[in-house]
Design an enzyme around this catalytic site. Structure first.
Site, PDB file in Angstrom:
ATOM      1  N   CYS A 124      -4.165   6.492   5.322  1.00 24.34           N
ATOM      2  CA  CYS A 124      -3.355   5.461   4.905  1.00 24.34           C
ATOM      3  C   CYS A 124      -1.714   5.645   5.203  1.00 24.34           C
ATOM      4  CB  CYS A 124      -3.074   5.486   3.447  1.00 24.34           C
ATOM      5  SG  CYS A 124      -2.467   6.629   2.439  1.00 24.34           S
ATOM      6  N   CYS A 136       0.712  -1.286  -0.076  1.00 22.41           N
ATOM      7  CA  CYS A 136      -0.127  -0.089  -0.016  1.00 22.41           C
ATOM      8  C   CYS A 136       0.887   1.149  -0.086  1.00 22.41           C
ATOM      9  CB  CYS A 136      -0.891  -0.134   1.368  1.00 22.41           C
ATOM     10  SG  CYS A 136      -1.796  -1.656   1.668  1.00 22.41           S
TER      11      CYS A 136
END
Lengths: 399, 124
Positions: B102, B33
């Protein structure tokens, strides 16, 4: 601090002569090209002159050039316009997985409108296999669109070969030449394409001017209905200054192309070989030879692209990245993933694109600075020898 | 796009490194990610006496790591557990909205490190 702009694939500064060519049409020569009195005629003349220059750059006829506002518009126009014009013949289109979003999202639009679309894979250097095009063709296929050169990894596709396959099967063929036209030789007759997209700001012209080459006799459904501008295929009062600037930029691109591309290629080769020899665990993305002359793209292992981009920017060096964090969508570049680059490695994407204004000392400064930035980020990174925790392919952003 | 404070912590991050004799280690995130943070803490008498980090990620992720390791030093474990993502972001003068989820891994990694410390205590 000197600013070093190495993102020419994003956009370019204007050539002073192209800017000069625009000015009269922003000032005294403001007439509407449709008007019948002299100022109108002057604007019309400017547009037709530019049409000739753009046509000549890609070896087309002037009546085969339709001015648009951008490369993205040209791509939308070609894909949707040609497919919709042919929908009674068949409802299948073929594109590659490394197309620009303006092609991919147009293909998705067509899928929602009842078309089927095939997205062809590429090999690890980013090349589309012409055989895969042949295999994807069905009785329903009406349009194939493959990008000429990738802005993300620089790879130049074998367009002439693919266009031949399309022609043999009697299928229309479009190429997105936004990153290539004006930078490398693009000859629509030699390539054998029916339609081709291009934009002025990729070759030192202004933003807001694009063009679609459409081979004489090709039917297309307009995106914009209205007046008779551009032969009734693209309505709206023309952006005369931008078109005039595009014409001048096309003229200069034709004249200087060899010189410009030899120049950036020499610097690019120096950059690539220095980066690969000075830094460990760095890989070139895209095709090693068959690539845009000013294009050097890499993935740097164990660090992330946005962080690199920001530290380079703090040194006055402006570059691009295809990492998830540097994109507004927070997804790693689908083009990098299509080349088989794993997601964690794609996070380390960095793209340098050189232009005619790039100086050798700027590349030297980059070659000196870049390894320092990489080692600094690697000192911060928990990874140095291998990756852990990459087996899980899904990203669960913590809410 | 980033606040001055974020840029300051990103370009001059505090507490980078590992603690070989750490009392607790916590890892959060996934390289797939784009962000992974590993935090190391030293604990004495229920107080975090030192903290270091290693982070793979964007500017925000590195700034968050730097900030959280600064915030946590001298705090009791219970106080440290109360440090939230929002608190870290606020200390940094805010984070862009798309980076809140994130890249803001500091608090989660810290909580995992404290959990790790407590488990080690139970075991010993």
């Amino acid at each position: 601090m000197e600013k070093i702009y190495l993102d020419h694939v994003a956009t370019n500064p204007m050539h002073p002569e192209a800017l000069e060519a625009m000015l009269p049409f922003l000032k005294e020569d403001f007439g509407n090209p449709l008007s019948l009195y002299p100022p109108g005629a002057k604007a019309k003349e400017a547009i037709e002159g530019a049409r000739g220059s753009v046509a000549s750059l890609i070896n087309a006829k002037p009546n085969e050039i339709i001015f648009t506002a951008s490369g993205a518009e040209s791509n939308n126009f070609a894909l949707r316009g040609i497919a919709l014009a042919l929908q009674n013949k068949g409802k299948h289109i073929i594109v590659s997985k490394v197309e620009h979003h303006s092609i991919l999202n147009s293909a998705r639009f067509l899928e929602k409108s009842g078309f089927a679309a095939t997205y062809l894979p590429v090999d690890k250097s980013g090349l589309v296999d012409p055989d895969s095009v042949q295999k994807a063709i069905t009785k329903e296929t009406v349009l194939i669109s493959i990008i000429h050169a990738s802005p993300e990894v620089g790879t130049i596709e074998p367009i002439a070969e693919i266009a031949k396959i399309a022609k043999k099967n009697n299928i229309f063929f479009h190429t997105d030449a936004v990153a290539s036209a004006g930078n490398i030789p693009v000859d629509v007759r030699e390539l054998g394409v029916d339609a081709l997209s291009m934009t002025a700001h990729q070759f030192y012209g202004p933003k807001g001017a694009g063009a679609l080459y459409l081979k004489e006799g090709t039917r297309i459904v307009p995106l914009i209905y209205g007046g008779i501008q551009e032969g009734g295929r693209r309505a709206g009062t023309e952006n005369v200054p931008a078109i005039a600037g595009m014409g001048k930029a096309a003229e200069l691109a034709k004249r200087d192309m060899g010189k410009r591309s030899d120049y950036v290629k020499t610097l690019r080769d120096k950059l690539i070989s220095s980066v690969l020899s000075k830094i460990t665990n760095v890989y070139l993305t895209g095709h090693p030879e068959q690539r845009l002359p000013g294009h050097a793209s890499f993935v740097v292992e164990y660090i992330e692209g946005e962080a690199m981009l920001l530290l380079l920017s703090a040194k006055g060096i402006y570059v691009a990245s295809g990492s998830a964090c540097s994109s507004k969508a927070l997804k790693a570049s689908p083009v990098l993933l299509s080349l088989g680059i794993p997601s964690h490695l794609a996070q380390g994407s960095v793209v340098f694109t050189l232009g005619e204004g790039t100086k050798e000392q700027e590349i030297d400064f980059l070659i000196e600075t870049f390894p320092q930035i990489i080692s600094r980020l690697r000192e911060i990174s928990p990874y140095s020898k291998g990756w852990e925790g990459t087996e899980d392919g899904t990203c669960t952003a913590k809410k | 796009m980033y606040s001055e404070k974020v840029m300051e912590h990103f370009t001059n991050p505090r507490n980078v490194g590992e603690l070989p004799d750490a009392d607790g280690v916590g890892t959060e995130g996934n390289p797939v990610c784009g962000d992974v943070m590993k935090i190391f803490i030293k604990v004495k008498d229920n107080i975090i006496t030192d903290a270091k980090f290693k982070t793979f990620g964007c500017g925000a992720a590195i700034a968050v790591s730097s900030m959280v390791t600064e915030m946590v030093k001298g705090k009791t474990l219970d106080e440290a557990l109360k440090i939230s993502k929002e608190a870290v972001a606020n200390e940094l003068g805010g984070l862009p909205p798309q980076k809140m989820h994130c890249s803001n891994l500091g608090a989660d990694a810290l909580h995992k490190a404290i959990e790790d410390y407590r488990q080690r205590q139970v075991r010993s």
